[in-house]
Design a protein around this motif. Structure first.
Motif, PDB file in Angstrom:
ATOM      1  N   LEU A   1       0.839  -1.192   0.000  1.00  0.00           N
ATOM      2  CA  LEU A   1       0.000   0.000   0.000  1.00  0.00           C
ATOM      3  C   LEU A   1       0.887   1.260   0.000  1.00  0.00           C
ATOM      4  N   LEU A   2       1.926   1.238   0.833  1.00  0.00           N
ATOM      5  CA  LEU A   2       2.852   2.375   0.854  1.00  0.00           C
ATOM      6  C   LEU A   2       3.565   2.509  -0.490  1.00  0.00           C
ATOM      7  N   GLU A   3       3.855   1.347  -1.088  1.00  0.00           N
ATOM      8  CA  GLU A   3       4.525   1.363  -2.384  1.00  0.00           C
ATOM      9  C   GLU A   3       3.648   2.050  -3.432  1.00  0.00           C
ATOM     10  N   ALA A   4       2.338   1.792  -3.381  1.00  0.00           N
ATOM     11  CA  ALA A   4       1.410   2.428  -4.329  1.00  0.00           C
ATOM     12  C   ALA A   4       1.433   3.941  -4.158  1.00  0.00           C
ATOM     13  N   ILE A   5       1.435   4.388  -2.901  1.00  0.00           N
ATOM     14  CA  ILE A   5       1.468   5.836  -2.644  1.00  0.00           C
ATOM     15  C   ILE A   5       2.807   6.420  -3.099  1.00  0.00           C
ATOM     16  N   HIS A   6       3.877   5.659  -2.868  1.00  0.00           N
ATOM     17  CA  HIS A   6       5.208   6.081  -3.316  1.00  0.00           C
ATOM     18  C   HIS A   6       5.223   6.257  -4.831  1.00  0.00           C
ATOM     19  N   TYR A   7       4.563   5.365  -5.542  1.00  0.00           N
ATOM     20  CA  TYR A   7       4.453   5.475  -7.002  1.00  0.00           C
ATOM     21  C   TYR A   7       3.802   6.795  -7.399  1.00  0.00           C
ATOM     22  N   LEU A   8       2.740   7.168  -6.704  1.00  0.00           N
ATOM     23  CA  LEU A   8       2.037   8.405  -7.033  1.00  0.00           C
ATOM     24  C   LEU A   8       2.931   9.622  -6.792  1.00  0.00           C
ATOM     25  N   SER A   9       3.871   9.460  -5.887  1.00  0.00           N
ATOM     26  CA  SER A   9       4.730  10.562  -5.514  1.00  0.00           C
ATOM     27  C   SER A   9       5.945  10.664  -6.428  1.00  0.00           C
ATOM     28  N   TYR A  10       6.603   9.541  -6.652  1.00  0.00           N
ATOM     29  CA  TYR A  10       7.887   9.547  -7.359  1.00  0.00           C
ATOM     30  C   TYR A  10       7.860   8.805  -8.689  1.00  0.00           C
ATOM     31  N   LEU A  11       6.706   8.281  -9.071  1.00  0.00           N
ATOM     32  CA  LEU A  11       6.571   7.477 -10.284  1.00  0.00           C
ATOM     33  C   LEU A  11       7.524   6.293 -10.308  1.00  0.00           C
ATOM     34  N   LYS A  12       7.880   5.820  -9.139  1.00  0.00           N
ATOM     35  CA  LYS A  12       8.659   4.588  -9.100  1.00  0.00           C
ATOM     36  C   LYS A  12       8.471   3.914  -7.758  1.00  0.00           C
ATOM     37  N   SER A  13       8.876   2.688  -7.703  1.00  0.00           N
ATOM     38  CA  SER A  13       8.769   1.920  -6.470  1.00  0.00           C
ATOM     39  C   SER A  13      10.007   2.148  -5.620  1.00  0.00           C
ATOM     40  N   PHE A  14       9.919   1.841  -4.334  1.00  0.00           N
ATOM     41  CA  PHE A  14      11.139   1.849  -3.544  1.00  0.00           C
ATOM     42  C   PHE A  14      11.722   0.445  -3.442  1.00  0.00           C
ATOM     43  N   ARG A  15      11.068  -0.517  -4.139  1.00  0.00           N
ATOM     44  CA  ARG A  15      11.563  -1.883  -4.033  1.00  0.00           C
ATOM     45  C   ARG A  15      12.036  -2.478  -5.348  1.00  0.00           C
ATOM     46  N   THR A  16      11.501  -1.964  -6.457  1.00  0.00           N
ATOM     47  CA  THR A  16      11.870  -2.583  -7.725  1.00  0.00           C
ATOM     48  C   THR A  16      11.986  -1.514  -8.797  1.00  0.00           C
ATOM     49  N   ASN A  17      12.752  -1.811  -9.839  1.00  0.00           N
ATOM     50  CA  ASN A  17      12.842  -0.888 -10.966  1.00  0.00           C
ATOM     51  C   ASN A  17      11.915  -1.302 -12.098  1.00  0.00           C
ATOM     52  N   ARG A  18      11.268  -2.464 -11.918  1.00  0.00           N
ATOM     53  CA  ARG A  18      10.449  -2.955 -13.029  1.00  0.00           C
ATOM     54  C   ARG A  18       8.965  -2.848 -12.698  1.00  0.00           C
ATOM     55  N   ASP A  19       8.264  -2.027 -13.466  1.00  0.00           N
ATOM     56  CA  ASP A  19       6.832  -1.838 -13.254  1.00  0.00           C
ATOM     57  C   ASP A  19       6.086  -3.170 -13.307  1.00  0.00           C
ATOM     58  N   ARG A  20       6.561  -4.068 -14.177  1.00  0.00           N
ATOM     59  CA  ARG A  20       5.864  -5.338 -14.376  1.00  0.00           C
ATOM     60  C   ARG A  20       5.654  -6.076 -13.047  1.00  0.00           C
ATOM     61  N   GLU A  21       6.636  -5.945 -12.165  1.00  0.00           N
ATOM     62  CA  GLU A  21       6.578  -6.690 -10.906  1.00  0.00           C
ATOM     63  C   GLU A  21       5.418  -6.281 -10.003  1.00  0.00           C
ATOM     64  N   VAL A  22       4.921  -5.051 -10.159  1.00  0.00           N
ATOM     65  CA  VAL A  22       3.880  -4.603  -9.241  1.00  0.00           C
ATOM     66  C   VAL A  22       2.476  -4.911  -9.769  1.00  0.00           C
ATOM     67  N   VAL A  23       2.402  -5.393 -11.009  1.00  0.00           N
ATOM     68  CA  VAL A  23       1.095  -5.773 -11.551  1.00  0.00           C
ATOM     69  C   VAL A  23       0.743  -7.163 -11.026  1.00  0.00           C
ATOM     70  N   ARG A  24      -0.492  -7.300 -10.512  1.00  0.00           N
ATOM     71  CA  ARG A  24      -0.904  -8.556  -9.900  1.00  0.00           C
ATOM     72  C   ARG A  24      -0.752  -9.707 -10.878  1.00  0.00           C
ATOM     73  N   TYR A  25      -0.356 -10.851 -10.372  1.00  0.00           N
ATOM     74  CA  TYR A  25      -0.019 -11.997 -11.189  1.00  0.00           C
ATOM     75  C   TYR A  25      -1.082 -12.286 -12.251  1.00  0.00           C
ATOM     76  N   SER A  26      -0.643 -12.435 -13.489  1.00  0.00           N
ATOM     77  CA  SER A  26      -1.460 -12.763 -14.661  1.00  0.00           C
ATOM     78  C   SER A  26      -2.489 -11.681 -15.025  1.00  0.00           C
ATOM     79  N   CYS A  27      -2.323 -10.467 -14.513  1.00  0.00           N
ATOM     80  CA  CYS A  27      -3.210  -9.369 -14.908  1.00  0.00           C
ATOM     81  C   CYS A  27      -2.503  -8.486 -15.941  1.00  0.00           C
TER      82      CYS A  27
END
Lengths: 382, 206
Positions: free
Chosen positions: A39-65
């Motif tokens: 949830l914090l990661e989602a808010i971080h995305y809105l703030s910085y357009l990136k995750s604090f855990r990964t560099n790949r957007d693909r990883e944050v998309v729910r499996y098989s979506c």
């Protein structure tokens, strides 16, 4: 700044989330892997357009979506609302602000101002100086947007100067060709470099000083009770004092580094090589000599100092995202951190410990229990 | 599918090679051109051929000129040869000339310094500039390169080259740079911070 409403679709383990958030301290309680940090990661995305855990957007998309959606209604400190929307697909992002498509991402980044702390944030202290310069520059540009052309000037002069150095000093084995006019061109870029570089060093030294005024007392309140003090210092190879000698000192160092430049073929002195130091007891480098507990406290305190500075200078109170920030503190320090949090408009705190949650609850506006990508209110303290 | 006649397709292709002309604009231009009277087209062709054959650089300053002759400014008796305005391109000189108040001569550098893009001092007409300063008894050089990073670097480089030169009589050569500030008719609250800053720095006595 505050987050009023959040909508997630297929983000990490959140299939569907629609929630309104109040101001104040919001606790996200739950076991590891429940989705608190997501949830914090989602808010971080809105703030910085990136995750604090990964560099790949693909990883944050729910499996098989096919895609993930993050949508938020935000409000600035004058309660003016604005909407941010972010769609993530593998390799593609779609960003909207108040219903308008945003093509230049820098127009989006920072609109939701947040400061975050997560356990891995230690790399800010122990990692490459680039990270610390970036944070410092980001904050500086937020406080003084007029500095942007100075940074552009510096970067340009640096690149051009390095190109001249590569021409002046070809790889070993190749014919040396050192026409007088190239030396004069080098001198021209040296002047540009000094002009913009001195301005940047001055500003960085200045912001380090005001940040330090916030940092030192905060650190004393939050750090492990070992009695050491930690302060911030702008570290440069160029002697920064006396101020009226700064340009002359930079020029002298550049001319002294001619031999190094001839062999390395790039500019080795200047703000692009400087660092922000975390200094233990006024002399030692915390990065090398500090305990992990001290480093952790320093990283957290640094984020809080940035937030305090922004509130003081810009009347802009950033959202605080604190991921597992309390776990290694004793109860007294936990209470102190919570007292600091209460001074901010909106703070998200995650915790995996029931004891910790019980401690925070009386101060929190709302406590959510997170489980399997679902949030359920666990009652409020006040 | 209906394609374009090869002759027209060729014309469109040629036009797209011009700066600022994309495929759509080229199509519009080509369709307009084929509706012209043959005499008009011939005169356009003539103008094109003439320009290519006759337009040359002025042998002295590098401005646009014709048939290898001196440009109007260099040929004019009334221009002050002791003041030189150094610009990046010929069109910059035309722009200064349009201002109507400058009475000195020009020198075209043929670009701005940018080692990153491969433009080195040797690619600029600097040797010619040095020669002219000595030969013409120049007392002032106005550096009017663009206010861009490359233009600024070029100005600093010229300073390195010219700073030790002397004017006739042994006085130091006067080196000046165009002022930077508010454009005429501009509203203060619309000016960007960098422009305002520079306008403040270069403010003049009222």
């Amino acid at each position: 700044m505050r987050l009023k409403r959040l909508k997630l679709r297929d983000f990490r383990n959140y299939e569907r989330l629609d929630l309104e958030f109040p101001a104040g301290i919001i606790v996200l309680a739950g076991a590891n892997g429940a989705g608190k940090s997501n949830l914090l990661e989602a808010i971080h995305y809105l703030s910085y357009l990136k995750s604090f855990r990964t560099n790949r957007d693909r990883e944050v998309v729910r499996y098989s979506c096919p895609l993930a959606l993050i949508e938020a209604r935000l409000a600035d400190d004058d309660e003016r609302p604005f909407d941010a929307r972010l769609v993530l697909k593998s390799g593609k992002r779609h960003v909207r602000l108040n219903g308008n498509d945003i093509t230049r991402f820098q127009d989006f980044i920072g609109r939701l101002h947040s400061q975050f702390f997560f356990p891995g944030d230690l790399t800010l202290l122990t990692g490459d100086p680039t990270l610390r310069r970036e944070v410092l520059d980001l904050e500086l540009l937020r406080l003084k947007p007029v500095l942007l052309p100075v940074y552009q000037k510096f970067r340009n002069a640096l690149k051009q100067r390095n190109s001249v150095l590569k021409l002046l000093y070809p790889q070993p084995g190749r014919r040396h060709n050192r026409p007088v006019d190239l030396l004069k061109a080098l001198e021209a870029y040296t002047e540009q470099l000094i002009g913009a570089g001195v301005a940047i060093m001055r500003e960085r030294r200045g912001i380090t000083k005001v940040l330090n005024e916030q940092f030192v007392p905060l650190y004393a309140r939050l750090a492990p009770p070992e009695g050491e003090s930690v302060s911030l210092r702008y570290l440069s190879a160029v002697p920064l004092e006396p101020d009226d000698q700064l340009a002359a000192n930079y020029r002298r160092l550049l001319s002294e580094s001619q031999e190094t430049e001839a062999s390395l073929r790039f500019t080795t002195v200047g703000p692009h090589r400087d660092d922000l130091g975390f200094i233990l007891d006024g002399e030692r480098d915390l990065k090398r000599y500090g305990s992990q507990g001290q480093q952790r406290s320093a990283a957290l305190t640094f984020r809080l100092a940035l937030a305090a500075l922004s509130r003081q200078r810009l009347s802009d109170d950033p959202l605080l995202l604190l991921d597992d920030a309390l776990s290694e503190m004793d109860d007294e320090r936990k209470q102190r951190l919570l007292a600091i949090c209460r001074q901010h408009r909106q703070v998200f705190i995650t915790s995996a410990s029931q004891r910790e949650v019980d401690l925070i609850s009386p101060l929190a506006t709302v406590v959510y229990t997170v489980e399997d990508g679902l949030l359920a209110p666990a009652g409020s303290g006040q | 599918m209906l394609g374009l006649p090869p002759a027209l397709a060729d014309l469109i292709h040629q036009l797209t090679r011009l700066p600022g002309i994309g495929p759509k604009a080229a199509e519009r231009l080509a369709l307009a051109l084929i509706k012209w009277e043959p005499a008009e087209v011939a005169s356009l062709g003539q103008a094109l051929n003439d320009s290519v054959a006759r337009v040359t650089d002025c042998p002295t300053c590098g401005c646009l000129s014709q048939d290898g002759e001196l440009c109007d400014v260099c040929a004019s008796e009334g221009r002050d040869a002791s003041v030189l305005c150094v610009v990046e391109d010929a069109l910059d000189a035309v722009a200064v000339e349009r201002g109507g108040t400058y009475n000195g001569r020009y020198h075209i550098l043929g670009g701005a310094l940018s080692p990153m893009k491969g433009v080195l001092p040797e690619d600029l007409r600097v040797a010619e500039l040095l020669e002219r300063i000595q030969a013409d008894g120049v007392t002032e050089v106005i550096v009017a390169t663009n206010a861009s990073p490359d233009g600024e670097a070029t100005a600093l480089y010229l300073k390195q080259e010219l700073v030790e030169l002397t004017a006739p009589g042994g006085a130091a050569l006067r080196l000046t740079r165009l002022a930077r500030g508010l454009p005429s008719g501009a509203q203060l609250d619309y000016a960007d911070p960098a422009t305002l800053q520079s306008a403040l720095e270069h403010r003049t006595e009222l």
